[in-house]
Design a protein around this motif. Structure first.
Motif, PDB file in Angstrom:
ATOM      1  N   GLU A  91       9.836  -9.331 -14.336  1.00  0.00           N
ATOM      2  CA  GLU A  91      10.166 -10.387 -13.380  1.00  0.00           C
ATOM      3  C   GLU A  91      11.680 -10.534 -13.241  1.00  0.00           C
ATOM      4  O   GLU A  91      12.202 -10.712 -12.142  1.00  0.00           O
ATOM      5  N   ASP A  93      13.562 -10.192  -9.787  1.00  0.00           N
ATOM      6  CA  ASP A  93      14.326 -11.343  -9.282  1.00  0.00           C
ATOM      7  C   ASP A  93      15.769 -10.958  -8.953  1.00  0.00           C
ATOM      8  O   ASP A  93      16.283 -11.295  -7.888  1.00  0.00           O
ATOM      9  N   ALA A 117       6.273  -7.480 -10.394  1.00  0.00           N
ATOM     10  CA  ALA A 117       6.257  -7.723 -11.837  1.00  0.00           C
ATOM     11  C   ALA A 117       4.821  -7.999 -12.272  1.00  0.00           C
ATOM     12  O   ALA A 117       4.087  -8.691 -11.595  1.00  0.00           O
TER      13      ALA A 117
END
Length: 109
Positions: free
Chosen positions: A86, A90, A106
Motif C-alpha cells: 500500500e 500510495d 496492494a
C-alpha cells in the motif's frame, strides 16, 4: 538492520525473469544497493519486482524504478510485479507514476 538491507535478487527458472525483492525501507539510504541490484538484473532481460514488503519509499526510489522501466522498454524487455504494498502504491499514485510503473493493487495487509 532489516530496514537497510539491500534488495534481494533471485533467478527464476520459469520464464527466466530475474526477480528483485525491494527492501522494506526503500528510501535514499538504500538507493546505492537497490541501484546495484537493478543494474545486475538488466542483462537478464525480463525483470520481476516484488514490492510487497515496502513500508517506506521516497521519490528517489520511484525515479529509480521509472528509469529501470524505461531501460527495459528500450531493450524490448519486460517488467512484471509480484506484489506492491500500500505504501508503494500510495507514493507512486501521489507522484502520478502508478500507471507508468504498472503497479498492481496492494494486497490485504
Amino acid at each position: 538492520m532489516a530496514g537497510k538491507q539491500a534488495a534481494r535478487q533471485d533467478k527464476q527458472q520459469a520464464g527466466g525473469a530475474t526477480t528483485v525483492v525491494l527492501p522494506a525501507d526503500c528510501r535514499m539510504a538504500a538507493q546505492a544497493a537497490l541501484h546495484a541490484e537493478l543494474l545486475a538484473a538488466l542483462p537478464g532481460g525480463s525483470v520481476a519486482l516484488d514490492g510487497s514488503q515496502v513500508e517506506r519509499v521516497d521519490t528517489a526510489a520511484l525515479q529509480l524504478l521509472l528509469l529501470l522501466r524505461r531501460e527495459l522498454d528500450k531493450h524490448g524487455s519486460t517488467l512484471a510485479w509480484r506484489g506492491a504494498s500500500e505504501a508503494l502504491n500510495d507514493a507512486a499514485g501521489l507522484l502520478g507514476l502508478a500507471r507508468i510503473l504498472e503497479l498492481p493493487a496492494a494486497g490485504p495487509a
